[in-house]
Scaffold this motif. Structure first.
Motif, PDB file in Angstrom:
ATOM      1  N   THR A  27      45.938  12.069   3.772  1.00  0.00           N
ATOM      2  CA  THR A  27      47.284  12.666   3.658  1.00  0.00           C
ATOM      3  C   THR A  27      48.348  11.845   4.357  1.00  0.00           C
ATOM      4  O   THR A  27      49.435  12.357   4.620  1.00  0.00           O
ATOM      5  CB  THR A  27      47.269  14.084   4.253  1.00  0.00           C
ATOM      6  OG1 THR A  27      46.945  14.003   5.653  1.00  0.00           O
ATOM      7  CG2 THR A  27      46.250  14.965   3.554  1.00  0.00           C
ATOM      8  N   TRP A  28      48.069  10.572   4.686  1.00  0.00           N
ATOM      9  CA  TRP A  28      48.959   9.825   5.556  1.00  0.00           C
ATOM     10  C   TRP A  28      50.345   9.612   4.959  1.00  0.00           C
ATOM     11  O   TRP A  28      51.334   9.527   5.693  1.00  0.00           O
ATOM     12  CB  TRP A  28      48.340   8.471   5.912  1.00  0.00           C
ATOM     13  CG  TRP A  28      48.278   7.494   4.770  1.00  0.00           C
ATOM     14  CD1 TRP A  28      47.285   7.371   3.864  1.00  0.00           C
ATOM     15  CD2 TRP A  28      49.260   6.511   4.424  1.00  0.00           C
ATOM     16  NE1 TRP A  28      47.568   6.373   2.971  1.00  0.00           N
ATOM     17  CE2 TRP A  28      48.787   5.830   3.294  1.00  0.00           C
ATOM     18  CE3 TRP A  28      50.495   6.137   4.959  1.00  0.00           C
ATOM     19  CZ2 TRP A  28      49.492   4.806   2.682  1.00  0.00           C
ATOM     20  CZ3 TRP A  28      51.208   5.114   4.355  1.00  0.00           C
ATOM     21  CH2 TRP A  28      50.709   4.462   3.237  1.00  0.00           C
ATOM     22  N   LYS A  29      50.463   9.555   3.640  1.00  0.00           N
ATOM     23  CA  LYS A  29      51.778   9.330   3.046  1.00  0.00           C
ATOM     24  C   LYS A  29      52.724  10.484   3.348  1.00  0.00           C
ATOM     25  O   LYS A  29      53.915  10.282   3.575  1.00  0.00           O
ATOM     26  CB  LYS A  29      51.642   9.140   1.533  1.00  0.00           C
ATOM     27  CG  LYS A  29      50.971   7.830   1.148  1.00  0.00           C
ATOM     28  CD  LYS A  29      50.895   7.671  -0.362  1.00  0.00           C
ATOM     29  CE  LYS A  29      50.212   6.361  -0.725  1.00  0.00           C
ATOM     30  NZ  LYS A  29      50.057   6.196  -2.185  1.00  0.00           N
ATOM     31  N   ILE A  30      52.195  11.708   3.350  1.00  0.00           N
ATOM     32  CA  ILE A  30      53.016  12.881   3.651  1.00  0.00           C
ATOM     33  C   ILE A  30      53.188  13.039   5.154  1.00  0.00           C
ATOM     34  O   ILE A  30      54.273  13.351   5.640  1.00  0.00           O
ATOM     35  CB  ILE A  30      52.374  14.152   3.042  1.00  0.00           C
ATOM     36  CG1 ILE A  30      52.320  14.022   1.522  1.00  0.00           C
ATOM     37  CG2 ILE A  30      53.139  15.395   3.460  1.00  0.00           C
ATOM     38  CD1 ILE A  30      51.608  15.171   0.838  1.00  0.00           C
ATOM     39  N   SER A  31      52.126  12.794   5.920  1.00  0.00           N
ATOM     40  CA  SER A  31      52.153  13.045   7.351  1.00  0.00           C
ATOM     41  C   SER A  31      52.848  11.944   8.133  1.00  0.00           C
ATOM     42  O   SER A  31      53.381  12.173   9.210  1.00  0.00           O
ATOM     43  CB  SER A  31      50.706  13.195   7.870  1.00  0.00           C
ATOM     44  OG  SER A  31      50.015  14.185   7.169  1.00  0.00           O
ATOM     45  N   PHE A  32      52.879  10.748   7.605  1.00  0.00           N
ATOM     46  CA  PHE A  32      53.284   9.599   8.386  1.00  0.00           C
ATOM     47  C   PHE A  32      54.725   9.166   8.121  1.00  0.00           C
ATOM     48  O   PHE A  32      55.492   8.898   9.044  1.00  0.00           O
ATOM     49  CB  PHE A  32      52.333   8.435   8.087  1.00  0.00           C
ATOM     50  CG  PHE A  32      52.708   7.148   8.729  1.00  0.00           C
ATOM     51  CD1 PHE A  32      52.578   6.970  10.090  1.00  0.00           C
ATOM     52  CD2 PHE A  32      53.201   6.101   7.974  1.00  0.00           C
ATOM     53  CE1 PHE A  32      52.928   5.783  10.682  1.00  0.00           C
ATOM     54  CE2 PHE A  32      53.550   4.909   8.549  1.00  0.00           C
ATOM     55  CZ  PHE A  32      53.408   4.743   9.915  1.00  0.00           C
TER      56      PHE A  32
END
Length: 263
Positions: A27-32
């Motif tokens: 989920t790094w694109k949303i979280s980061f």
């Protein structure tokens, strides 16, 4: 109340960190990206826009531009936001809605290790965000090296401090909506009055004393000194404050979480 000597913490807390890391990779694109882009927008708006009006001024005996002054402060704010949001909203969702904590403690992992893993994961988020933003502002020549490399271990210490107090709030708020209170009464005043946009010494004396209590003030001072290459003995006070702050709120977070989850 349990004492420090009764805290059951082993290397198994790494498994909680590992679980969150696996989820983050998905989920790094949303979280980061949003926490990274927000301080960059602040940097563009205040640093380039307002900076053209402010010009250069003195900081620790050297003349610096306004954008060089606020860039490391926004980096410190980024450390704070990433750890605090991860260990408030993120940890609350895992604890209350997803029942992740309940599932983990059915395995040979103690609750203290769950909380420790959560706080260390929050500090890791702080490191990831700081390293990425540090790379961006370094491109613009706003960081002096090798002193600038110290910002990476500093981001872990800042993440521990804000992650610990974030878990403390997570343990005492009854609903996720009430995180608005620590955001409004704790995070927002620090963001505005911790020397982020102007030197703390410009505040009235009583406000300087209040700012000295804020952990973000000390994180900003260290990040700014490392970024501008100003190493001084008085920075040990800021470093010691963050360590003591973490050592106070880390066990408090565990105590409060035990009271909430073990009835």
């Amino acid at each position: 109340m349990i004492g420090i000597h009764s805290l059951r913490i082993s290397r198994r807390f790494v498994r909680i960190w590992q679980r969150n890391w696996i989820v983050y990779q998905r989920t790094w694109k949303i979280s980061f990206l949003p926490p990274l882009l927000e301080p960059i927008f602040y940097l563009l708006a205040f640093g380039i826009g307002l900076g053209s009006l402010v010009g250069r001024f003195s900081y620790r005996g050297s003349e610096v531009s306004y954008v060089a002054f606020i860039a490391p402060a926004l980096l410190a704010v980024n450390m704070m936001y990433n750890a605090f949001f991860e260990n408030t909203y993120g940890s609350f969702v895992r604890m209350y809605y997803q029942k992740t904590f309940d599932a983990i403690v059915t395995t040979p992992v103690f609750l203290e290790e769950v909380v420790t893993g959560e706080i260390v994961w929050g500090a890791t988020r702080s490191v990831i965000a700081a390293a990425t933003m540090l790379a961006v502002i370094s491109v613009f020549g706003l960081v002096k090296y090798p002193e600038g490399f110290l910002i990476i271990p500093l981001s872990f210490l800042g993440g521990l401090a804000f992650g610990s107090i974030a878990i403390f709030f997570t343990a005492i708020v009854p609903t996720i909506e009430l995180f608005n209170l620590p955001m409004f009464l704790f995070i927002t005043p620090m963001f505005l009055f911790s020397g982020t946009f102007f030197p703390v010494k410009n505040l009235p004396l009583w406000a300087q004393w209040v700012a000295a209590v804020f952990p973000l003030t000390h994180l900003v001072e260290l990040a700014r000194a490392f970024s501008l290459g100003h190493m001084a003995i008085d920075l040990l006070w800021d470093f010691a404050y963050l360590i003591v702050f973490s050592m106070v709120f880390f066990p408090l977070a565990i105590v409060k979480m035990r009271k909430r989850l073990i009835k």
